[in-house]
Design a protein around this motif. Structure first.
Motif, PDB file in Angstrom:
ATOM      1  N   ALA A 228      -6.239  -6.627   1.420  1.00 24.73           N
ATOM      2  CA  ALA A 228      -7.072  -5.479   1.779  1.00 24.73           C
ATOM      3  C   ALA A 228      -8.014  -5.823   2.926  1.00 24.73           C
ATOM      4  O   ALA A 228      -8.201  -5.030   3.853  1.00 24.73           O
ATOM      5  CB  ALA A 228      -7.856  -5.014   0.555  1.00 24.73           C
ATOM      6  N   GLU A 229      -8.577  -7.026   2.875  1.00 22.09           N
ATOM      7  CA  GLU A 229      -9.568  -7.383   3.896  1.00 22.09           C
ATOM      8  C   GLU A 229      -8.913  -7.626   5.255  1.00 22.09           C
ATOM      9  O   GLU A 229      -9.428  -7.225   6.287  1.00 22.09           O
ATOM     10  CB  GLU A 229     -10.378  -8.603   3.439  1.00 22.09           C
ATOM     11  CG  GLU A 229     -11.366  -8.212   2.330  1.00 22.09           C
ATOM     12  CD  GLU A 229     -12.086  -9.384   1.697  1.00 22.09           C
ATOM     13  OE1 GLU A 229     -11.738 -10.543   2.006  1.00 22.09           O
ATOM     14  OE2 GLU A 229     -12.991  -9.133   0.861  1.00 22.09           O
ATOM     15  N   ILE A 230      -7.748  -8.277   5.233  1.00 19.68           N
ATOM     16  CA  ILE A 230      -7.067  -8.549   6.505  1.00 19.68           C
ATOM     17  C   ILE A 230      -6.641  -7.240   7.169  1.00 19.68           C
ATOM     18  O   ILE A 230      -6.852  -7.032   8.355  1.00 19.68           O
ATOM     19  CB  ILE A 230      -5.829  -9.455   6.285  1.00 19.68           C
ATOM     20  CG1 ILE A 230      -6.277 -10.845   5.839  1.00 19.68           C
ATOM     21  CG2 ILE A 230      -4.991  -9.549   7.563  1.00 19.68           C
ATOM     22  CD1 ILE A 230      -5.155 -11.721   5.354  1.00 19.68           C
ATOM     23  N   THR A 231      -6.048  -6.360   6.373  1.00 19.56           N
ATOM     24  CA  THR A 231      -5.509  -5.133   6.967  1.00 19.56           C
ATOM     25  C   THR A 231      -6.509  -3.987   6.941  1.00 19.56           C
ATOM     26  O   THR A 231      -6.208  -2.899   7.421  1.00 19.56           O
ATOM     27  CB  THR A 231      -4.252  -4.679   6.198  1.00 19.56           C
ATOM     28  OG1 THR A 231      -4.601  -4.511   4.814  1.00 19.56           O
ATOM     29  CG2 THR A 231      -3.119  -5.683   6.305  1.00 19.56           C
ATOM     30  N   GLN A 232      -7.703  -4.247   6.371  1.00 21.11           N
ATOM     31  CA  GLN A 232      -8.723  -3.199   6.249  1.00 21.11           C
ATOM     32  C   GLN A 232      -8.155  -1.952   5.566  1.00 21.11           C
ATOM     33  O   GLN A 232      -8.276  -0.824   6.060  1.00 21.11           O
ATOM     34  CB  GLN A 232      -9.313  -2.851   7.619  1.00 21.11           C
ATOM     35  CG  GLN A 232     -10.293  -3.886   8.125  1.00 21.11           C
ATOM     36  CD  GLN A 232     -11.529  -4.014   7.228  1.00 21.11           C
ATOM     37  OE1 GLN A 232     -12.272  -3.061   7.017  1.00 21.11           O
ATOM     38  NE2 GLN A 232     -11.735  -5.194   6.637  1.00 21.11           N
ATOM     39  N   THR A 233      -7.507  -2.209   4.427  1.00 23.97           N
ATOM     40  CA  THR A 233      -6.919  -1.114   3.669  1.00 23.97           C
ATOM     41  C   THR A 233      -7.789  -0.813   2.451  1.00 23.97           C
ATOM     42  O   THR A 233      -8.071  -1.715   1.659  1.00 23.97           O
ATOM     43  CB  THR A 233      -5.501  -1.502   3.199  1.00 23.97           C
ATOM     44  OG1 THR A 233      -4.735  -1.867   4.330  1.00 23.97           O
ATOM     45  CG2 THR A 233      -4.837  -0.361   2.459  1.00 23.97           C
ATOM     46  N   PRO A 234      -8.229   0.425   2.296  1.00 24.56           N
ATOM     47  CA  PRO A 234      -9.005   0.784   1.106  1.00 24.56           C
ATOM     48  C   PRO A 234      -8.158   0.643  -0.152  1.00 24.56           C
ATOM     49  O   PRO A 234      -6.925   0.705  -0.101  1.00 24.56           O
ATOM     50  CB  PRO A 234      -9.372   2.258   1.338  1.00 24.56           C
ATOM     51  CG  PRO A 234      -9.076   2.528   2.771  1.00 24.56           C
ATOM     52  CD  PRO A 234      -8.049   1.550   3.207  1.00 24.56           C
ATOM     53  N   VAL A 235      -8.836   0.454  -1.293  1.00 21.70           N
ATOM     54  CA  VAL A 235      -8.143   0.205  -2.558  1.00 21.70           C
ATOM     55  C   VAL A 235      -8.581   1.239  -3.588  1.00 21.70           C
ATOM     56  O   VAL A 235      -9.773   1.392  -3.860  1.00 21.70           O
ATOM     57  CB  VAL A 235      -8.462  -1.206  -3.099  1.00 21.70           C
ATOM     58  CG1 VAL A 235      -7.718  -1.455  -4.405  1.00 21.70           C
ATOM     59  CG2 VAL A 235      -8.096  -2.262  -2.067  1.00 21.70           C
ATOM     60  N   ALA A 236      -7.602   1.941  -4.163  1.00 19.99           N
ATOM     61  CA  ALA A 236      -7.882   2.811  -5.303  1.00 19.99           C
ATOM     62  C   ALA A 236      -7.310   2.141  -6.545  1.00 19.99           C
ATOM     63  O   ALA A 236      -6.317   1.421  -6.472  1.00 19.99           O
ATOM     64  CB  ALA A 236      -7.235   4.184  -5.105  1.00 19.99           C
ATOM     65  N   LEU A 237      -7.949   2.363  -7.693  1.00 20.46           N
ATOM     66  CA  LEU A 237      -7.564   1.662  -8.918  1.00 20.46           C
ATOM     67  C   LEU A 237      -7.027   2.639  -9.955  1.00 20.46           C
ATOM     68  O   LEU A 237      -7.511   3.768 -10.065  1.00 20.46           O
ATOM     69  CB  LEU A 237      -8.784   0.950  -9.518  1.00 20.46           C
ATOM     70  CG  LEU A 237      -9.532  -0.012  -8.599  1.00 20.46           C
ATOM     71  CD1 LEU A 237     -10.867  -0.395  -9.234  1.00 20.46           C
ATOM     72  CD2 LEU A 237      -8.689  -1.249  -8.338  1.00 20.46           C
ATOM     73  N   LEU A 329       3.821 -11.687   1.828  1.00 27.60           N
ATOM     74  CA  LEU A 329       3.356 -10.783   2.880  1.00 27.60           C
ATOM     75  C   LEU A 329       2.185 -11.377   3.664  1.00 27.60           C
ATOM     76  O   LEU A 329       2.123 -11.239   4.890  1.00 27.60           O
ATOM     77  CB  LEU A 329       2.917  -9.442   2.267  1.00 27.60           C
ATOM     78  CG  LEU A 329       4.006  -8.521   1.724  1.00 27.60           C
ATOM     79  CD1 LEU A 329       3.379  -7.398   0.902  1.00 27.60           C
ATOM     80  CD2 LEU A 329       4.819  -7.926   2.872  1.00 27.60           C
ATOM     81  N   LEU A 330       1.271 -12.034   2.950  1.00 32.59           N
ATOM     82  CA  LEU A 330      -0.026 -12.409   3.541  1.00 32.59           C
ATOM     83  C   LEU A 330       0.084 -13.139   4.880  1.00 32.59           C
ATOM     84  O   LEU A 330      -0.565 -12.724   5.851  1.00 32.59           O
ATOM     85  CB  LEU A 330      -0.839 -13.240   2.550  1.00 32.59           C
ATOM     86  CG  LEU A 330      -1.595 -12.436   1.478  1.00 32.59           C
ATOM     87  CD1 LEU A 330      -2.264 -13.368   0.475  1.00 32.59           C
ATOM     88  CD2 LEU A 330      -2.629 -11.501   2.102  1.00 32.59           C
ATOM     89  N   PRO A 331       0.892 -14.221   4.980  1.00 25.64           N
ATOM     90  CA  PRO A 331       0.876 -14.953   6.270  1.00 25.64           C
ATOM     91  C   PRO A 331       1.417 -14.133   7.434  1.00 25.64           C
ATOM     92  O   PRO A 331       1.191 -14.488   8.573  1.00 25.64           O
ATOM     93  CB  PRO A 331       1.781 -16.161   5.985  1.00 25.64           C
ATOM     94  CG  PRO A 331       2.533 -15.847   4.749  1.00 25.64           C
ATOM     95  CD  PRO A 331       1.748 -14.833   3.982  1.00 25.64           C
ATOM     96  N   LYS A 332       2.128 -13.032   7.137  1.00 26.39           N
ATOM     97  CA  LYS A 332       2.726 -12.253   8.224  1.00 26.39           C
ATOM     98  C   LYS A 332       1.905 -11.016   8.581  1.00 26.39           C
ATOM     99  O   LYS A 332       2.312 -10.234   9.421  1.00 26.39           O
ATOM    100  CB  LYS A 332       4.135 -11.827   7.821  1.00 26.39           C
ATOM    101  CG  LYS A 332       5.016 -13.029   7.531  1.00 26.39           C
ATOM    102  CD  LYS A 332       6.416 -12.629   7.155  1.00 26.39           C
ATOM    103  CE  LYS A 332       7.270 -13.886   7.011  1.00 26.39           C
ATOM    104  NZ  LYS A 332       8.514 -13.625   6.324  1.00 26.39           N
ATOM    105  N   LEU A 333       0.762 -10.855   7.931  1.00 21.89           N
ATOM    106  CA  LEU A 333      -0.019  -9.635   8.175  1.00 21.89           C
ATOM    107  C   LEU A 333      -0.788  -9.734   9.476  1.00 21.89           C
ATOM    108  O   LEU A 333      -1.342 -10.780   9.811  1.00 21.89           O
ATOM    109  CB  LEU A 333      -1.012  -9.411   7.033  1.00 21.89           C
ATOM    110  CG  LEU A 333      -0.436  -8.964   5.698  1.00 21.89           C
ATOM    111  CD1 LEU A 333      -1.567  -8.852   4.679  1.00 21.89           C
ATOM    112  CD2 LEU A 333       0.291  -7.632   5.819  1.00 21.89           C
TER     113      LEU A 333
END
Lengths: 578, 189
Positions: A228-237, A329-333
């Protein structure tokens, strides 16, 4: 080593690392109980009803991440497990239930206390065994634990006839790999799936993560946060996803769905990419499927392949372990910026807070006690650090709205099945599993009375849970539906309740009643100072409504919302009668 | 549309019940079901024909895989397969004329006369469902007394096989044929 089948049961449980079981003895499981006298290293907790026992085992399992164990006898003992097993099945909780069965020659004769338990529980268990040979007990229990805790976890039942428990055999614990040719535990994603997901992630302008129970179960909290922090994507739960992402994080938009935040639901509807992580698009979070998030591409990472494309058609479906997949996914973001999108969500959030009942009450105090105030005060007084276990109904949704969770596994509740009566026994199980935690069972007056017999268990085992009864003398959530959708015909929802304080005192549990906001802080401090179970009854306003609300089957953006002060002509006189 | 699914399962008590129960509780409509052992005695093979929408085949496959005892599932609806259905039909043949007519019909259709008695004749036809269907229609010129059909069994053409992993039931290696072997220490109650 010569051992009876009953002793083999305990030998196997020890090897699975079990040190605490819940159970209720009876004729067909007596050999196992007798053998327990030779295994003092295992603690046994006696519930007052087998259903309560399964909820305790589930609370224990979900609080600790271990497999919960419940024992019961044949017939009525075993049928009483059904609700608890169904709850564990819907919420994917690892349980192993061991039931006694009438002796093999009596099976199928309608013997005393005989029930076809593997048949009764077939649709509500992940798997089940009817063990017909003493030699098979060890294999069955090993497999049961393995199946219960791996993949998408769930309850497994092992039914053992009494003569199979009694027979003595030469025992060797079966080491080595299990052979389950029809059972595969999903792991990593295929590189092509990762590529397909990355393409969508990197072209999204309005992405949104939907974090569910799977995040907690695969332990992917760090990974989701990094994502979320790398891609600045909001999170809904989702409701069961609470705790998977800190709710005080600037990217968290709160809970989604029927009583979710308006911002989360609006974000879902307007997103151009949904990243569904370990959740299953339950009807309570989607509303009308035809209008659900119409403009978005969807990526679904889920360990149960049958959930992918079951309710919502997705563009990239990845069956795998969430933690492993997100790690791929993480290292390729690429780092992302979605300021406009996040700004839009902020606006929606602001609009929501204007409608907040606490703010409205702060501006216009009415001297009454509102359920939302109780939850908010509990949050304040426990510094948000309690492990809360909620039951089912209005108080459950208010807990979800007004008790933000920042730690994983700090909220346990019955999500999928909506089992009234789950809360208090599950809290007992959670406290037994994590005694260092401050555990609050937040329950309604209706649900509490479904399993209140377990006060006896809390007393006998001196389990220091704090029970907060949110008492509005109504089945509040049903009442709310009657108010909205059945023209205020309150059929069979008012409750004439016992004196809960006296009731607790009968169980030797210290108790208090609170009916104003001002008393809450002191009462909570009092409860926290007591070593052992306590009960506080909060007498709250009866005609309360949980807002916002998406009516069942309605479009997710068609929420019934609490009007803003500026929109309510009558607000000055009657701020909360909306 | 009709879907045909082939399913390899562990040959254990209760497995068929699990499979059928899944169809009931997920509200899938089963048309026919055949079960039998394979060349591996530890594995049974189930062929299921079900009515459903285009996407339902995949849903059923995924849901069947959730069952621990299900080893392999394939939706063979859209791949070339040999499909067979077997019918046994008992028709009333009270005189030589009827018997001859039935015999002729069987010869034409490649069916077998398997039992000829003074009153009735039993005929057998194994074939694709359409040919069984049309054979049964033709038999209606006689009085059909009783009829049974197996439902469809399917097998992929050519080299297509169900992926049968190296599977032997070694999970319970102490297995002995007698299920109730051994004596209980004390058989109270």
């Amino acid at each position: 080593m010569k051992l009876s089948g009953a002793e083999i049961v305990w030998e196997c449980l020890l090897r699975e690392g079990v040190d605490l079981v819940f159970g209720y003895p009876g004729g067909a499981i007596l050999p196992i109980y007798d053998a327990l006298t030779r295994y003092p290293q295992i603690r046994h907790v006696l519930p007052r009803h087998e259903q309560g026992g399964t909820h305790m085992a589930e609370g224990y399992a979900r609080a600790t991440g271990k497999v919960g164990v419940m024992l019961a006898t044949s017939g009525p003992g075993a049928t009483n497990l059904v609700t608890g097993l169904a709850n564990a099945m819907m919420d994917s909780s690892p349980l192993v239930a061991i039931t006694g069965q009438v002796p093999l020659p009596a099976i199928g004769t309608d013997a005393f206390q005989e029930t076809d338990v593997t048949g009764c529980t077939l649709p509500v268990t992940k798997h089940s065994y009817l063990v017909t040979r003493t030699e098979d007990i060890a294999y069955s229990i090993r497999e049961a634990f393995y199946i219960a805790r791996t993949g998408r976890p769930g309850p497994v039942l092992v039914d053992i006839p009494k003569d199979v428990q009694n027979r003595v055999i030469e025992f060797h614990y079966p080491e080595g790999e299990l052979r389950l040719p029809g059972y595969n535990v999903p792991g990593k994603a295929h590189p092509k799936e990762i590529e397909a997901a990355l393409d969508l992630i990197h072209s999204a302008k309005r992405p949104l993560i939907l974090a569910g129970h799977g995040v907690l179960m695969s332990g992917a909290m760090e990974e989701i946060r990094n994502f979320a922090e790398i891609t600045q994507t909001p999170v809904a739960l989702t409701l069961l996803g609470k705790g998977s992402f800190p709710e005080n994080h600037p990217l968290c938009v709160g809970m989604m769905g029927m009583h979710g935040t308006a911002a989360a639901n609006q974000a879902i509807q307007q997103a151009d990419l949904l990243l569904a992580f370990g959740m299953r698009f339950d009807d309570r979070v989607t509303g009308n499927l035809k209008t659900y998030s119409p403009d978005s591409k969807k990526i679904h990472v889920e360990i149960d392949p049958s959930e992918i494309n079951k309710n919502v058609k997705v563009d990239v479906g990845i069956c795998g372990d969430l933690k492993m997949v997100v790690r791929q996914l993480l290292p390729k973001l690429q780092t992302g910026q979605h300021q406009e999108w996040i700004g839009q969500i902020r606006d929606w959030e602001e609009d929501t807070s204007e409608r907040d009942i606490l703010l409205q009450l702060a501006a216009h105090p009415d001297g009454k006690l509102w359920a939302a105030q109780v939850i908010a005060e509990l949050f304040r007084c426990t510094e948000g650090k309690a492990l809360t276990v909620s039951d089912v109904g209005q108080h459950q949704m208010l807990e979800a709205q007004y008790y933000p969770h920042t730690r994983p596994h700090s909220l346990l509740t019955s999500g999928g099945l909506g089992t009234m009566g789950f809360g208090m026994p599950a809290a007992i199980g959670a406290k037994l599993g994590r005694p260092e935690e401050e555990v609050w069972a937040i329950v309604g007056d209706g649900g509490f009375q479904m399993t209140l017999t377990e006060l006896g268990t809390a007393m006998q085992e001196n389990v220091g849970i704090h029970i907060a009864i949110i008492n509005n003398s109504y089945l509040g959530m049903v009442r709310q539906w009657q108010e909205f959708f059945y023209e205020e015909r309150y059929q069979s929802t008012p409750l004439k309740n016992p004196d809960f304080v006296k009731l607790a005192e009968a169980y030797d549990i210290p108790a208090r009643r609170v009916s104003t906001k001002e008393e809450i802080e002191e009462a909570v401090a009092w409860a926290r100072s007591i070593d052992g179970p306590t009960l506080i009854e909060f007498v709250v306003v009866q005609n309360d409504i949980v807002y916002p609300m998406v009516p069942a089957g309605a479009d997710l953006h068609a929420m019934i919302r609490r009007p803003k002060p500026s929109e309510s002509p009558d607000f000055e006189n009657n701020p909360t009668a909306i | 549309m009709k879907h045909t699914l082939i399913c390899l399962v562990e040959n254990k008590p209760g497995v068929l019940n699990r499979v059928v129960s899944m169809f009931r509780r997920r509200n899938f409509n089963m048309d026919s079901l055949t079960v039998g052992r394979t060349h591996n005695p530890d594995i049974s093979r189930i062929t299921i024909v079900m009515e459903g929408e285009a996407g339902d085949g995949k849903k059923v496959v995924m849901t069947l895989y959730k069952l621990i005892d299900v080893i392999e599932v394939q939706d063979v609806t859209n791949i070339p397969t040999i499909n067979r259905d077997l019918a046994l039909v008992k028709v009333r043949t009270p005189d030589a004329y009827a018997r001859n007519a039935v015999t002729d019909l069987c010869y034409e259709r490649g069916a077998h006369l398997v039992d000829i008695g003074p009153e009735v004749t039993i005929v057998e036809l194994a074939g694709a469902e359409e040919s069984v269907e049309s054979f049964v229609d033709a038999l209606h010129q006689f009085e059909i007394v009783e009829m049974v059909r197996t439902g469809r069994v399917s097998m992929g053409r050519g080299i297509r096989t169900m992926e049968q992993r190296d599977y032997k039931s070694t999970r319970f290696p102490t297995y002995t044929p007698s299920m109730n072997g051994g004596s209980a220490e004390h058989d109270d109650e």
